[in-house]
Scaffold this active site. Structure first.
Site, PDB file in Angstrom:
ATOM      1  N   ASP A 292      -5.912  -6.990   1.729  1.00  0.00           N
ATOM      2  CA  ASP A 292      -6.669  -6.341   0.649  1.00  0.00           C
ATOM      3  C   ASP A 292      -8.116  -6.834   0.712  1.00  0.00           C
ATOM      4  OD1 ASP A 292      -7.437  -5.162  -1.894  1.00  0.00           O
ATOM      5  OD2 ASP A 292      -5.318  -5.069  -2.378  1.00  0.00           O
ATOM      6  N   HIS A 315      -9.900  -5.170   3.230  1.00  0.00           N
ATOM      7  CA  HIS A 315     -10.548  -4.016   2.610  1.00  0.00           C
ATOM      8  C   HIS A 315     -12.035  -4.249   2.376  1.00  0.00           C
ATOM      9  CE1 HIS A 315      -6.511  -2.179   0.990  1.00  0.00           C
ATOM     10  NE2 HIS A 315      -6.507  -2.395   2.280  1.00  0.00           N
TER      11      HIS A 315
END
Ligand SMILES: *[C@@H]1O[C@H](CO)[C@@H](O)[C@H](O)[C@H]1NC(C)=O
Ligand SMILES: *[C@@H]1O[C@H](CO)[C@@H](O)[C@H](O)[C@H]1NC(C)=O
Length: 481
Positions: A292, A315
């Protein structure tokens, strides 16, 4: 006469030395009461890694040398300051065999360390400690405790070890001056938690196959600091976290450097570092690979400085999502510079939910090198993570956002500015943007984004509107930050 004065000098010196020895033995007596008084072997064991870090002479050398001087220096003035004792978990009954539950030993070592200012709780190298959910909590602890982590700590993988709804595995809370340092590893053994995510590609490893599916639905953060000030995390690695690797919540004056987070790119919700309601945070010299956001900056954060960080997979570095469930979010003075990103979903991103309030302002993204990043530059004020979201008029206001020197390659779209209809983005400035597509790519996108191109950009970002939106458009944000 000459001899006489010489004798007098020697005499004074002897008195001085005697006094000093007496006072230091007095100190060690009181420290010995707690049986774990640092024996010399431990000292010698620990000193090299501390010194090695200090030799780097980086920005933080001064801070570390204070610890070195405090705990290890042998010069007389400083030795008398050595109230610091070490509390080795092995001396509190930890087995360190990777199977025995060592939680109680950790709790006991902490309880002892907690009572001594500047003490060190030691998790030695060469052992693997199985430790369940634990809180090193300190409203009543002395300040400046060092958690010297050179060994490996692993999390239990059986559901019996976990309460449901538990938010973290290892917690440090309400401390004044807490340093986690060493070359140790914290391993969340997260694969047993990730299986319920459709995007996670199941490996054939025995742990996850044996125990899949019966863990609590709330996944814990691996290491969380709560309500603490003067927090330092350095040297250690946190890997295979159940959820977020390292989280700071309600903290002030935080330094993270020479830190590693490491989890597979498809492990769900495994943020590298998560900041919530924290101020004066510096993150530098760190490598963050996860599933993430490498760094996630949430509501209530200000004066955050992130530099010399390597991010990917993951991310990217994100501010938000802010304003979920009509919440107010205030984020300001965020600098991200000298960062490299590879194989990340986004590069530098601001994401807000519709219906929120508050603002994001004074943001600088500078010298960001991207490689095969899907979308390097993103502002998304329509963030809607799963589910469906209604259109709403209120929004977290986004202004004074500066991008300088964003270079490298992307795979989907170079720039994506989706700003609020009712509260457009303002003061978005682009300087020296040089982004090359890898294969087919979409052109830059802007919606209600206002600002300035300070130089020509590659590719041209013609969709950014110059100046400010018309007055009629800008709703006043009633409860501004
Ligand atoms: C912004 O944050 C930095 C730390 O990153 C701090 O040094 C600086 O003083 C802050 N600026 C303002 C205006 O608060
Ligand atoms: C929200 O607004 C957008 C653009 O105006 C529109 O395309 C979309 O259908 C709307 N969504 C809902 C749920 O009303």
């Amino acid at each position: 006469m000459k001899m006489c004065s010489l004798n007098l000098t020697s005499f004074t010196l002897i008195i001085f030395i005697a006094l000093f020895l007496w006072s230091s033995s007095f100190e060690s007596c009181s420290a010995r009461e707690s049986k774990q008084y640092n024996n010399l072997r431990q000292r010698e064991h620990r000193a090299p890694s501390m010194l090695r870090k200090n030799e780097k002479g980086d920005l933080h050398g001064r801070k570390l040398s204070r610890f070195v001087g405090y705990a290890y220096s042998r010069t007389p003035e400083e030795t008398t300051m050595t109230s610091s004792a070490t509390f080795n978990v092995l001396e509190y009954g930890a087995k360190g065999d990777g199977n025995t539950d060592d939680t109680k030993a950790f709790v006991a070592a902490w309880a002892a360390a907690c009572k001594v200012e500047g003490s060190a709780m030691v998790v030695p190298s060469g052992s693997v400690f199985l430790v369940g959910p634990v809180s090193f909590s300190g409203p009543d602890c002395q300040p400046n405790i060092i958690f010297q982590l050179d060994g490996k700590i692993i999390a239990p993988t059986s559901s019996a070890a976990w309460r449901s709804g538990l938010l973290q595995w290892i917690e440090f809370s309400k401390l004044q001056g807490i340093t986690v340092t060493g070359k140790g590893i914290v391993d969340g053994q997260g694969s047993v938690w990730w299986n319920d995510s459709p995007s996670y590609n199941q490996r054939d490893d025995s742990v996850s196959n044996e125990l899949r599916g019966n863990m609590p639905s709330t996944k814990p953060t691996a290491m969380r600091f709560y309500g603490s000030s003067s927090v330092t995390v350095t040297g250690i690695t946190i890997q295979n976290s159940q959820q977020t690797h390292l989280k700071f919540d309600d903290c002030n004056n935080v330094q993270v450097f020479d830190f590693t987070a490491s989890s597979p790119g498809d492990s769900p919700n495994t943020d590298g570092i998560h900041l919530q309601n924290s101020q004066a945070v510096t993150i530098s010299g760190s490598t963050l690979a996860c599933g993430d956001d490498c760094v996630s900056i949430q509501a209530g954060c200000s004066n955050v400085y992130i530099h010399d960080v390597n991010c990917g997979p993951g991310h990217g570095i994100s501010i938000g999502g802010l304003g979920k469930d009509n919440n107010k979010a205030c984020v300001s003075n965020i600098t991200v510079r000298d960062v490299t990103m590879h194989d990340t979903m986004t590069g530098v991103r601001i994401k807000t939910w519709q219906g929120g309030s508050g603002s994001v302002q004074q943001v600088m993204f500078s010298n960001i090198q991207v490689k095969d990043v899907k979308t390097p530059i993103v502002i998304d004020q329509y963030y809607c993570d799963g589910g469906s979201c209604q259109n709403e008029t209120s929004a977290v206001q986004v202004s004074d956002i500066n991008y300088i020197g964003i270079r490298g390659t992307y795979t989907q779209q170079p720039v994506h500015f989706a700003c609020s209809d009712s509260l457009p983005c303002t003061g978005v400035s682009l300087t020296t943007i040089e982004l090359e597509p890898m294969g087919y790519a979409q052109p830059p996108f802007c919606w209600e984004a206002f600002g300035e191109l300070k130089t020509a950009t590659v590719p041209p970002v013609t969709c950014l509107q110059t100046g400010a939106p018309s007055k009629a458009k800008v709703h006043t944000n009633s409860d501004s930050c």
